[in-house]
Design a protein around this motif. Structure first.
Motif, PDB file in Angstrom:
ATOM      1  N   LEU A   1      49.508   6.507 -22.886  1.00 23.05           N
ATOM      2  CA  LEU A   1      50.448   7.446 -23.504  1.00 23.05           C
ATOM      3  C   LEU A   1      49.707   8.554 -24.254  1.00 23.05           C
ATOM      4  N   CYS A   2      48.690   8.165 -25.013  1.00 19.09           N
ATOM      5  CA  CYS A   2      47.927   9.159 -25.773  1.00 19.09           C
ATOM      6  C   CYS A   2      47.199  10.125 -24.842  1.00 19.09           C
ATOM      7  N   ASP A   3      46.657   9.622 -23.758  1.00 17.57           N
ATOM      8  CA  ASP A   3      45.960  10.483 -22.813  1.00 17.57           C
ATOM      9  C   ASP A   3      46.931  11.492 -22.194  1.00 17.57           C
ATOM     10  N   LEU A   4      48.109  11.030 -21.827  1.00 20.05           N
ATOM     11  CA  LEU A   4      49.119  11.945 -21.287  1.00 20.05           C
ATOM     12  C   LEU A   4      49.494  13.006 -22.322  1.00 20.05           C
ATOM     13  N   HIS A   5      49.620  12.584 -23.577  1.00 17.25           N
ATOM     14  CA  HIS A   5      49.956  13.523 -24.648  1.00 17.25           C
ATOM     15  C   HIS A   5      48.829  14.516 -24.893  1.00 17.25           C
ATOM     16  N   MET A   6      47.615  14.044 -24.978  1.00 13.21           N
ATOM     17  CA  MET A   6      46.473  14.915 -25.277  1.00 13.21           C
ATOM     18  C   MET A   6      46.229  15.934 -24.157  1.00 13.21           C
ATOM     19  N   ASN A   7      46.662  15.620 -22.942  1.00 16.50           N
ATOM     20  CA  ASN A   7      46.520  16.549 -21.819  1.00 16.50           C
ATOM     21  C   ASN A   7      47.764  17.399 -21.596  1.00 16.50           C
ATOM     22  N   GLY A   8      48.723  17.319 -22.517  1.00 13.36           N
ATOM     23  CA  GLY A   8      49.891  18.186 -22.469  1.00 13.36           C
ATOM     24  C   GLY A   8      50.941  17.795 -21.441  1.00 13.36           C
ATOM     25  N   ILE A   9      50.879  16.573 -20.953  1.00 18.58           N
ATOM     26  CA  ILE A   9      51.831  16.159 -19.927  1.00 18.58           C
ATOM     27  C   ILE A   9      53.135  15.654 -20.548  1.00 18.58           C
ATOM     28  N   ILE A  10      53.029  15.002 -21.708  1.00 19.72           N
ATOM     29  CA  ILE A  10      54.228  14.553 -22.412  1.00 19.72           C
ATOM     30  C   ILE A  10      54.175  15.069 -23.847  1.00 19.72           C
ATOM     31  N   SER A  11      55.332  15.197 -24.464  1.00 19.10           N
ATOM     32  CA  SER A  11      55.427  15.770 -25.804  1.00 19.10           C
ATOM     33  C   SER A  11      55.205  14.714 -26.886  1.00 19.10           C
ATOM     34  N   SER A  12      55.024  15.183 -28.103  1.00 17.27           N
ATOM     35  CA  SER A  12      54.861  14.284 -29.252  1.00 17.27           C
ATOM     36  C   SER A  12      56.097  13.418 -29.448  1.00 17.27           C
ATOM     37  N   SER A  13      57.261  14.013 -29.267  1.00 18.41           N
ATOM     38  CA  SER A  13      58.498  13.237 -29.449  1.00 18.41           C
ATOM     39  C   SER A  13      58.624  12.138 -28.395  1.00 18.41           C
ATOM     40  N   THR A  14      58.150  12.402 -27.198  1.00 17.00           N
ATOM     41  CA  THR A  14      58.173  11.376 -26.153  1.00 17.00           C
ATOM     42  C   THR A  14      57.238  10.227 -26.514  1.00 17.00           C
ATOM     43  N   VAL A  15      56.065  10.552 -27.031  1.00 17.86           N
ATOM     44  CA  VAL A  15      55.117   9.505 -27.447  1.00 17.86           C
ATOM     45  C   VAL A  15      55.717   8.680 -28.575  1.00 17.86           C
ATOM     46  N   LYS A  16      56.306   9.354 -29.560  1.00 15.83           N
ATOM     47  CA  LYS A  16      56.904   8.639 -30.689  1.00 15.83           C
ATOM     48  C   LYS A  16      58.015   7.710 -30.231  1.00 15.83           C
ATOM     49  N   GLU A  17      58.879   8.196 -29.350  1.00 15.02           N
ATOM     50  CA  GLU A  17      59.988   7.379 -28.866  1.00 15.02           C
ATOM     51  C   GLU A  17      59.487   6.210 -28.022  1.00 15.02           C
ATOM     52  N   ALA A  18      58.526   6.471 -27.149  1.00 17.41           N
ATOM     53  CA  ALA A  18      57.993   5.410 -26.290  1.00 17.41           C
ATOM     54  C   ALA A  18      57.296   4.335 -27.103  1.00 17.41           C
ATOM     55  N   THR A  19      56.487   4.749 -28.077  1.00 18.51           N
ATOM     56  CA  THR A  19      55.785   3.745 -28.884  1.00 18.51           C
ATOM     57  C   THR A  19      56.752   2.985 -29.771  1.00 18.51           C
ATOM     58  N   GLN A  20      57.755   3.656 -30.267  1.00 17.03           N
ATOM     59  CA  GLN A  20      58.756   2.962 -31.090  1.00 17.03           C
ATOM     60  C   GLN A  20      59.445   1.872 -30.262  1.00 17.03           C
ATOM     61  N   ASN A  21      59.864   2.231 -29.056  1.00 19.87           N
ATOM     62  CA  ASN A  21      60.530   1.263 -28.187  1.00 19.87           C
ATOM     63  C   ASN A  21      59.573   0.150 -27.767  1.00 19.87           C
ATOM     64  N   PHE A  22      58.344   0.509 -27.447  1.00 17.96           N
ATOM     65  CA  PHE A  22      57.352  -0.447 -26.964  1.00 17.96           C
ATOM     66  C   PHE A  22      56.902  -1.396 -28.075  1.00 17.96           C
ATOM     67  N   LEU A  23      56.654  -0.864 -29.273  1.00 17.89           N
ATOM     68  CA  LEU A  23      56.095  -1.670 -30.353  1.00 17.89           C
ATOM     69  C   LEU A  23      57.142  -2.379 -31.197  1.00 17.89           C
ATOM     70  N   SER A  24      58.390  -1.967 -31.125  1.00 16.93           N
ATOM     71  CA  SER A  24      59.410  -2.604 -31.955  1.00 16.93           C
ATOM     72  C   SER A  24      59.988  -3.863 -31.316  1.00 16.93           C
TER      73      SER A  24
END
Length: 97
Positions: free
Chosen positions: A42-65
């Motif tokens: 997820l971080c690699d996709l974000h750092m390369n501009g493929i996904i947004s910060s909000s997408t990372v936040k939502e995905a990690t929230q769902n994944f880690l919660s």
């Protein structure tokens, strides 16, 4: 670019659901590696501009919660800590609940 992101997302989804129940491991090492790898992707996709910060936040929230008694909480917590120590991912917006 969008096709590549979609292909990566599908691959991550398939890998996480493709294994039968008998193939699951309940060890700390497995869940640490699984969590760290998913978050690094997820971080690699974000750092390369493929996904947004909000997408990372939502995905990690769902994944880690998700609270699963088979997943050691320390494995998840330590995987997040280890990932945040990697220089490439210092600005990755992962939020551990």
């Amino acid at each position: 670019m969008k096709i590549r992101a979609f292909a990566i997302a599908v691959a991550l989804a398939v890998v996480s659901t493709a294994f039968p129940k008998s193939a699951e491991s309940k060890t700390y090492e497995f869940w640490y590696g699984y969590t760290a790898g998913a978050l690094a992707a997820l971080c690699d996709l974000h750092m390369n501009g493929i996904i947004s910060s909000s997408t990372v936040k939502e995905a990690t929230q769902n994944f880690l919660s998700t609270k699963d008694p088979d997943i050691p909480a320390a494995a998840t917590t330590n995987a997040v800590k280890a990932l945040k120590e990697v220089d490439e991912f210092k600005n990755c917006p992962i939020q551990h609940p």
